[in-house]
Design a protein around this motif. Structure first.
Motif, PDB file in Angstrom:
ATOM      1  N   UNK B  77      46.659  32.505  43.806  1.00 51.75           N
ATOM      2  CA  UNK B  77      46.111  31.810  42.640  1.00 51.75           C
ATOM      3  C   UNK B  77      46.150  32.691  41.408  1.00 51.75           C
ATOM      4  N   UNK B  78      45.800  33.943  41.605  1.00 45.59           N
ATOM      5  CA  UNK B  78      45.901  34.891  40.498  1.00 45.59           C
ATOM      6  C   UNK B  78      47.365  34.998  40.070  1.00 45.59           C
ATOM      7  N   UNK B  79      48.219  35.135  41.065  1.00 48.22           N
ATOM      8  CA  UNK B  79      49.642  35.347  40.793  1.00 48.22           C
ATOM      9  C   UNK B  79      50.245  34.175  40.041  1.00 48.22           C
ATOM     10  N   UNK B  80      49.882  32.974  40.447  1.00 52.42           N
ATOM     11  CA  UNK B  80      50.458  31.808  39.792  1.00 52.42           C
ATOM     12  C   UNK B  80      50.037  31.725  38.329  1.00 52.42           C
ATOM     13  N   UNK B  81      48.780  32.012  38.076  1.00 54.80           N
ATOM     14  CA  UNK B  81      48.293  31.968  36.698  1.00 54.80           C
ATOM     15  C   UNK B  81      49.045  32.986  35.838  1.00 54.80           C
ATOM     16  N   UNK B  82      49.276  34.143  36.405  1.00 51.24           N
ATOM     17  CA  UNK B  82      49.967  35.187  35.666  1.00 51.24           C
ATOM     18  C   UNK B  82      51.434  34.901  35.451  1.00 51.24           C
ATOM     19  N   UNK B  83      52.054  34.540  36.538  1.00 50.24           N
ATOM     20  CA  UNK B  83      53.493  34.331  36.500  1.00 50.24           C
ATOM     21  C   UNK B  83      53.858  33.320  35.429  1.00 50.24           C
ATOM     22  N   UNK B  84      53.046  32.298  35.343  1.00 57.11           N
ATOM     23  CA  UNK B  84      53.284  31.249  34.377  1.00 57.11           C
ATOM     24  C   UNK B  84      53.290  31.800  32.948  1.00 57.11           C
ATOM     25  N   UNK B  85      52.251  32.530  32.619  1.00 59.95           N
ATOM     26  CA  UNK B  85      52.147  33.073  31.274  1.00 59.95           C
ATOM     27  C   UNK B  85      53.243  34.068  30.963  1.00 59.95           C
ATOM     28  N   UNK B  86      53.573  34.852  31.947  1.00 60.57           N
ATOM     29  CA  UNK B  86      54.604  35.864  31.767  1.00 60.57           C
ATOM     30  C   UNK B  86      55.969  35.221  31.534  1.00 60.57           C
ATOM     31  N   UNK B 290      31.142  25.043  52.926  1.00 55.47           N
ATOM     32  CA  UNK B 290      30.532  26.362  52.731  1.00 55.47           C
ATOM     33  C   UNK B 290      30.073  26.635  51.305  1.00 55.47           C
ATOM     34  N   UNK B 291      28.872  27.090  51.173  1.00 54.95           N
ATOM     35  CA  UNK B 291      28.412  27.632  49.894  1.00 54.95           C
ATOM     36  C   UNK B 291      29.063  29.005  49.740  1.00 54.95           C
ATOM     37  N   UNK B 292      29.652  29.228  48.582  1.00 55.58           N
ATOM     38  CA  UNK B 292      30.369  30.499  48.402  1.00 55.58           C
ATOM     39  C   UNK B 292      30.147  31.092  47.014  1.00 55.58           C
ATOM     40  N   UNK B 293      30.431  32.375  46.926  1.00 51.26           N
ATOM     41  CA  UNK B 293      30.503  33.016  45.622  1.00 51.26           C
ATOM     42  C   UNK B 293      31.955  32.912  45.190  1.00 51.26           C
ATOM     43  N   UNK B 294      32.147  32.264  44.074  1.00 53.14           N
ATOM     44  CA  UNK B 294      33.519  31.997  43.653  1.00 53.14           C
ATOM     45  C   UNK B 294      33.929  32.927  42.514  1.00 53.14           C
ATOM     46  N   UNK B 295      35.066  33.570  42.687  1.00 49.56           N
ATOM     47  CA  UNK B 295      35.567  34.431  41.625  1.00 49.56           C
ATOM     48  C   UNK B 295      36.508  33.619  40.735  1.00 49.56           C
ATOM     49  N   UNK B 296      36.504  33.888  39.455  1.00 49.59           N
ATOM     50  CA  UNK B 296      37.354  33.137  38.529  1.00 49.59           C
ATOM     51  C   UNK B 296      38.792  33.633  38.583  1.00 49.59           C
ATOM     52  N   UNK B 297      39.506  33.197  39.615  1.00 49.90           N
ATOM     53  CA  UNK B 297      40.837  33.748  39.882  1.00 49.90           C
ATOM     54  C   UNK B 297      41.838  33.464  38.772  1.00 49.90           C
ATOM     55  N   UNK B 298      41.849  32.216  38.332  1.00 57.51           N
ATOM     56  CA  UNK B 298      42.812  31.874  37.286  1.00 57.51           C
ATOM     57  C   UNK B 298      42.556  32.704  36.030  1.00 57.51           C
ATOM     58  N   UNK B 299      41.290  32.840  35.669  1.00 61.80           N
ATOM     59  CA  UNK B 299      40.952  33.670  34.511  1.00 61.80           C
ATOM     60  C   UNK B 299      41.405  35.106  34.712  1.00 61.80           C
ATOM     61  N   UNK B 300      41.195  35.611  35.914  1.00 66.25           N
ATOM     62  CA  UNK B 300      41.630  36.978  36.187  1.00 66.25           C
ATOM     63  C   UNK B 300      43.115  37.140  35.939  1.00 66.25           C
ATOM     64  N   UNK B 301      43.872  36.190  36.445  1.00 67.60           N
ATOM     65  CA  UNK B 301      45.319  36.243  36.268  1.00 67.60           C
ATOM     66  C   UNK B 301      45.705  36.189  34.804  1.00 67.60           C
ATOM     67  N   UNK B 302      45.105  35.269  34.100  1.00 63.96           N
ATOM     68  CA  UNK B 302      45.445  35.093  32.688  1.00 63.96           C
ATOM     69  C   UNK B 302      45.068  36.329  31.878  1.00 63.96           C
ATOM     70  N   UNK B 303      43.906  36.868  32.151  1.00 66.85           N
ATOM     71  CA  UNK B 303      43.463  38.033  31.388  1.00 66.85           C
ATOM     72  C   UNK B 303      44.316  39.254  31.707  1.00 66.85           C
ATOM     73  N   UNK B 304      44.629  39.439  32.956  1.00 64.10           N
ATOM     74  CA  UNK B 304      45.487  40.572  33.323  1.00 64.10           C
ATOM     75  C   UNK B 304      46.816  40.461  32.589  1.00 64.10           C
TER      76      UNK B 304
END
Lengths: 337, 337
Positions: B77-86, B290-304
């Motif tokens: 998910x991180x990778x896809x967000x990044x790859x797109x912008x790149x 499941x209740x989970x702690x969700x990390x903002x993966x797409x944001x991480x990718x975009x910001x990186x």
DNA sequence: CTGAAAGCGCTTACAG
DNA sequence: CTGAAAGCGCTTACAG
């Protein structure tokens, strides 16, 4: 950054000799000269410039992996198997994620040519039937510029490809359901040009083989999402003479079927049998665990890689390899009531 | 394949002019000359040679994405967000899948330098604590050769990085359990150097904040697999004074907890509350969800990606960006009994 | 607005 | 076993 010129100067030899000592050529070289060169190179922290090497040699040792998405087990498992082998063979992988956009696919093709990529493993993006034409054009474009191509999942002319006998996968799944006594079997299709047609044919032929006349109302088109599986399953299950079994052409739609049954209070597998296509951790862990047709993804990846490497090494005979799927029985099927 | 020489000859201009007409340089050119060049280029089916361009310009317009695996939602998910912008910014993505091998990571680093990749987005492979040293060395190696680097998930000196406040994620999750009345809370750790330490600290601090003395027997180390979550959950649940809630530092181990409870006939959430870390379709569809702690993966990718692009454009100030996770409440938590 | 010239860092038959 | 030379296909200050 240090170049072979720097090394040549320090070693008092020509750059030719330095180049040969450094790039593993089979040209004979005086062992002492070689050692000296290697030492100086290390001292200077020399790193060859692959760009320059590529320009001079005409080879980039890069292969492109063109796939519709990377957020799907199906592709990442194939991709991982391939990438591994390719890396070992000294190639790097240029990831081309089309996100199911035929426009992006075409842009990538141009980029692949422009970057002089040696070969590409091509999984065509096909959302609408007419995308097929562009896929074909894209392949021809690659071929025209001398890029080696291996495709999977689909049939093209003039290139090597690896695919799975999805017809057989569907056929066996339906035969299995029939063997459990089911005669009213729903089919959730996916609107995909190509492979999905085979699954449908497998479904129809399996019914025919047992003398069952298929019911058009039991065949519904979806878009491969969980939601479409859910919606179409509801439609089927609300029919007065609802099917006692449902086969979905992919993974997520089968999960949608499970969800629909749950919401309608229909027990799976007691009152409804379900089979999906393609395995995943979700299919394994959901309640009840899903019986699925499993494609040999790792094998597909490895074989595609082998075919491409073969072509890259000069063996240009086209090969078409078809693999067998397997029916993975779990807890979502039961005797018809 | 046609080159700028061919075009120059046919247009009766120099290759310089052809180059400038074709590569979008801002050098002024006579419109008629330009048009003629463009026409001939099209006629000849000209495709620029990126290799030659890179060698001459010193830029490859390639970035490497170095991640531990591609068969995990978290990274794809991180990778896809990044790859797109790149891709939109004109860069291609060179996929480096280390498969959690520090040796492979190091090999890739060498390859990245050798291929004159412009920048790398680096997610360190860390299985053993000592891998950290090699990670650091690898980054220094990149920096030494002028490769721009952005890291995520971890803290390094002298480079930009984007991370998530996992401490806070764990802290909030535990506070939530406490608010439901739980005081005996199990913690399934993951033996990861770095981030996992923060989660553990968040767990301990949350307990302390409510004056709860933590019980060492409730803290178990696993290896992030479903199996280890299963095994460790069984151990906890068989204690005479078993926890009434379990927090797992990742997704798969939380699913393992659910499975263990199911096998032991313990109702979730009535008799046991469970919280995982990181979301996935599995967490959403499993019973109970499941209740989970969700990390903002797409944001991480975009910001990186943004950080890297920024550096590539000459802005070399290091930035460290920390994102907030969110507690996603579903059906696996309930009041303590 | 255009061109001559040097350069990017290697490889590779060819000759010796 | 070693070297001189040409070449891979572009870009880019510099001069005009």
């Amino acid at each position: 950054m240090a170049t072979i010129y720097d090394i040549a100067k320090l070693c008092k030899v020509s750059t030719d000799t330095v180049s040969r000592a450094l790039n593993g050529s089979d040209h004979p070289i005086n062992p002492q000269t070689r050692e000296k060169i290697l030492n100086i190179a290390k001292e200077l922290n020399y790193r060859p410039n692959t760009i320059a090497r590529s320009l001079a040699s005409g080879k980039t040792r890069t292969i492109a992996l063109l796939i519709p998405t990377i957020t799907n087990d199906f592709y990442t498992q194939i991709a991982e198997a391939m990438e591994d082998g390719l890396t070992n063979a000294g190639y790097i992988t240029y990831l081309c994620n089309t996100r199911r956009s035929i426009v992006k696919e075409t842009e990538y093709i141009n980029d692949i040519i422009t970057r002089r990529v040696d070969g590409v493993i091509f999984s065509p993006t096909r959302v609408k039937p007419e995308d097929n034409l562009q896929n074909q054009k894209n392949i021809e474009d690659l071929l025209k510029y001398g890029v080696q191509v291996v495709a999977f999942g689909s049939r093209f002319s003039d290139i090597s490809q690896v695919s799975v006998d999805t017809y057989k996968g569907a056929y066996e799944a339906i035969r299995y359901l029939i063997s459990l006594g089911h005669r009213k079997i729903g089919f959730l299709d996916g609107l995909l040009a190509g492979t999905s047609k085979n699954r449908r044919k497998g479904y129809l032929d399996a019914l025919k083989s047992e003398g069952i006349v298929h019911d058009e109302r039991f065949i519904l088109d979806g878009d491969l999402t969980l939601e479409s599986g859910y919606k179409n399953a509801r439609r089927l299950l609300k029919l007065p003479d609802a099917p006692t079994a449902i086969f979905a052409v992919n993974n997520l739609m089968a999960v949608g079927v499970l969800k629909a049954a749950r919401d309608l209070g229909i027990d799976v597998p007691k009152r409804l049998s379900v089979i999906g296509f393609d395995d995943s951790i979700l299919s394994e862990l959901i309640e009840p665990s899903l019986t699925v047709v499993k494609q040999p993804l790792v094998d597909m990846g490895i074989i595609a890689k082998e075919l491409l490497l073969d072509q890259l090494n000069g063996n240009h005979a086209f090969k078409t390899i078809k693999l067998e799927p397997a029916l993975l029985k779990r807890n979502s099927c039961y005797y018809a009531y």
